[in-house]
Design an enzyme around this catalytic site. Structure first.
Site, PDB file in Angstrom:
ATOM      1  N   TYR A  31      17.785  29.217   9.022  1.00  0.00           N
ATOM      2  CA  TYR A  31      16.691  30.006   9.590  1.00  0.00           C
ATOM      3  C   TYR A  31      16.818  30.083  11.102  1.00  0.00           C
ATOM      4  O   TYR A  31      17.035  29.070  11.761  1.00  0.00           O
ATOM      5  CB  TYR A  31      15.342  29.400   9.197  1.00  0.00           C
ATOM      6  CG  TYR A  31      14.989  29.668   7.741  1.00  0.00           C
ATOM      7  CD1 TYR A  31      14.769  30.972   7.295  1.00  0.00           C
ATOM      8  CD2 TYR A  31      14.894  28.624   6.834  1.00  0.00           C
ATOM      9  CE1 TYR A  31      14.456  31.225   5.961  1.00  0.00           C
ATOM     10  CE2 TYR A  31      14.583  28.865   5.495  1.00  0.00           C
ATOM     11  CZ  TYR A  31      14.366  30.170   5.070  1.00  0.00           C
ATOM     12  OH  TYR A  31      14.056  30.418   3.761  1.00  0.00           O
ATOM     13  N   LYS A  83       0.843  -1.202   0.000  1.00  0.00           N
ATOM     14  CA  LYS A  83       0.000   0.000   0.000  1.00  0.00           C
ATOM     15  C   LYS A  83       0.884   1.259   0.000  1.00  0.00           C
ATOM     16  O   LYS A  83       2.098   1.166   0.233  1.00  0.00           O
ATOM     17  CB  LYS A  83      -0.897  -0.016   1.237  1.00  0.00           C
ATOM     18  CG  LYS A  83      -0.129   0.005   2.542  1.00  0.00           C
ATOM     19  CD  LYS A  83      -0.989  -0.442   3.714  1.00  0.00           C
ATOM     20  CE  LYS A  83      -0.185  -0.388   5.006  1.00  0.00           C
ATOM     21  NZ  LYS A  83      -0.879  -1.021   6.130  1.00  0.00           N
TER      22      LYS A  83
HETATM   23  C1  LIG Z   1      -0.073  -2.006   6.715  1.00  0.00           C
HETATM   24  C2  LIG Z   1      -0.626  -3.300   7.156  1.00  0.00           C
HETATM   25  C3  LIG Z   1       0.197  -4.420   7.307  1.00  0.00           C
HETATM   26  C4  LIG Z   1       1.707  -4.354   7.187  1.00  0.00           C
HETATM   27  O1  LIG Z   1       2.237  -3.824   8.387  1.00  0.00           O
HETATM   28  P1  LIG Z   1       3.821  -3.651   8.606  1.00  0.00           P
HETATM   29  O2  LIG Z   1       3.916  -3.139   9.996  1.00  0.00           O
HETATM   30  O3  LIG Z   1       4.274  -2.654   7.599  1.00  0.00           O
HETATM   31  O4  LIG Z   1       4.434  -4.975   8.408  1.00  0.00           O
HETATM   32  C5  LIG Z   1      -0.407  -5.623   7.599  1.00  0.00           C
HETATM   33  N1  LIG Z   1      -1.743  -5.726   7.772  1.00  0.00           N
HETATM   34  C6  LIG Z   1      -2.566  -4.664   7.655  1.00  0.00           C
HETATM   35  C7  LIG Z   1      -4.036  -4.833   7.847  1.00  0.00           C
HETATM   36  C8  LIG Z   1      -2.033  -3.419   7.363  1.00  0.00           C
HETATM   37  O5  LIG Z   1      -2.856  -2.370   7.269  1.00  0.00           O
END
Ligand SMILES: *Cc1c(COP(=O)(O)O)cnc(C)c1O
Length: 362
Positions: free
Chosen positions: A258, A39
């Site tokens: 800054y 994702k």
């Molecule tokens: C993002 C996500 C994962 C992966 O999690 P990581 O901590 O990046 O390994 C797994 N299951 C769900 C439902 C997620 O939303």
């Protein structure tokens, strides 16, 4: 005409590192199928090249329908799971037509499926909330949701069950233990495939390695714990790099950047590198944080600007304009920078901006 952007920031993505990290997942969870979570543009690594490198996974997991459709458009035919499911009839039509698997976590999604008549059945994961209080049916409501799905004619009877761990990265395991017990209780009489573990669960909780694991972060070579990926034999898949575009002298007592928050303790030299919060190198990275110039480590001097940072190179007499600067990745774990910025590495890699040139290496 295109311009040579070699002086601007680049994210170098290593396909070899992604493949290596998937092999680590396989070794650590040898009996589980792997849903590679890609994702958010594969955590900033580029969803299509990442999917190509991780083609050996048993399924891909994404958050949004658009992410799944991008994979289908690029010709990826394998299982793709929509981790938040769908919310409208139109989305359901498209998702099933594209053979996407849906997570069902609300009564509304159940109702949508019951009201729906499609030419083929939907493949579904039922999500139970064992304590995170984010997505999923409460434990008390699980049995009814399960029955309802099994009775739904538009749902294939291969329903799987999943949950998500809230604290698998923490030292004190009591909460995770209670989540695992709740999940075991609701699924004990079901002959189904199950999924529990994200990266932290996979690495720290062998009991969470059921039929499917769902690693994200570790595939990118990053540790979900307070240590670095190398501790788990992971290799960073993203290196964020740029170059020095100026070197200047500073006199003792002068401020840099800054508000002049960094002051020269003695006469010295400052290197200016072309990267800033406009590229996704956050302003929360504090003065004194590590930056690599060539093969040596130096320190950030003062505040991060939109397009630039200043680095104290007083101890690097050979530093010169054009030198390579590494913000994170090879030789400088992003986990360290996250700790310096009071955030998590997830946010840093996801946050590199459109302006950063991305180079994919095999
Ligand atoms: C993002 C996500 C994962 C992966 O999690 P990581 O901590 O990046 O390994 C797994 N299951 C769900 C439902 C997620 O939303």
């Amino acid at each position: 005409m295109t311009f040579d952007s070699s002086f601007g920031p680049r994210a170098i993505i290593s396909g070899a590192a992604l493949r290596h990290n998937l092999a680590v997942v396989r070794r650590r969870a040898p009996r589980s199928k792997v849903m590679a979570v890609i994702k958010a543009n594969a955590y900033g690594h580029g969803v299509v090249p990442a999917a190509r490198a991780l083609i050996g996974a048993d399924a891909f997991g994404v958050a949004r329908l658009s992410e799944a459709l991008a994979l289908r458009e690029q010709g990826f035919g394998q299982a793709v799971v929509l981790l938040e499911g769908v919310f409208t009839r139109d989305e359901l039509d498209v998702a099933v037509a594209q053979n996407l698997e849906l997570v069902v976590h609300t009564q509304e999604q159940l109702a949508l499926l019951h009201a729906w008549r499609g030419s083929r059945q939907a493949h579904v994961w039922l999500k139970v909330d064992t304590g995170m209080n984010r997505l999923g049916f409460r434990v008390e409501a699980f049995a009814d949701a399960w029955r309802s799905l099994r009775e739904c004619t538009s749902v294939a009877n291969s329903v799987r069950v999943m949950t998500h761990l809230a604290s698998a990265d923490e030292q004190d395991g009591a909460f995770t233990q209670s989540q695992l017990e709740k999940f075991a209780a609701v699924t004990k009489d079901l002959k189904i495939e199950r999924s529990i573990a994200n990266s932290a669960g996979l690495l720290a909780w062998p009991q969470a390695q059921v039929e499917w694991v769902r690693p994200g972060l570790m595939l990118y070579g990053i540790s979900p714990f307070a240590d670095d990926g190398s501790r788990h034999d992971l290799r960073p898949a993203m290196t964020l790099a740029t170059r020095l575009i100026a070197i200047r002298d500073v006199k003792q007592g002068e401020g840099v950047g800054y508000a002049g928050t960094w002051r020269a303790a003695r006469d010295g030299r400052i290197g200016i590198a072309a990267v800033g919060y406009g590229d996704g190198y956050p302003r929360q990275v504090l003065s004194g944080s590590p930056v690599r110039v060539g093969e040596s480590e130096a320190k950030l001097a003062g505040r991060v600007s939109m397009d630039m940072i200043a680095i104290d190179v007083s101890n690097m007499p050979h530093a010169s304009v054009g030198d390579s600067v590494t913000l994170w990745g090879d030789g400088l774990p992003v986990e360290r920078i996250a700790r310096c910025a009071g955030t998590i590495p997830y946010e840093l890699v996801c946050g590199i901006s459109q302006r950063v040139a991305v180079e994919h290496r095999p």
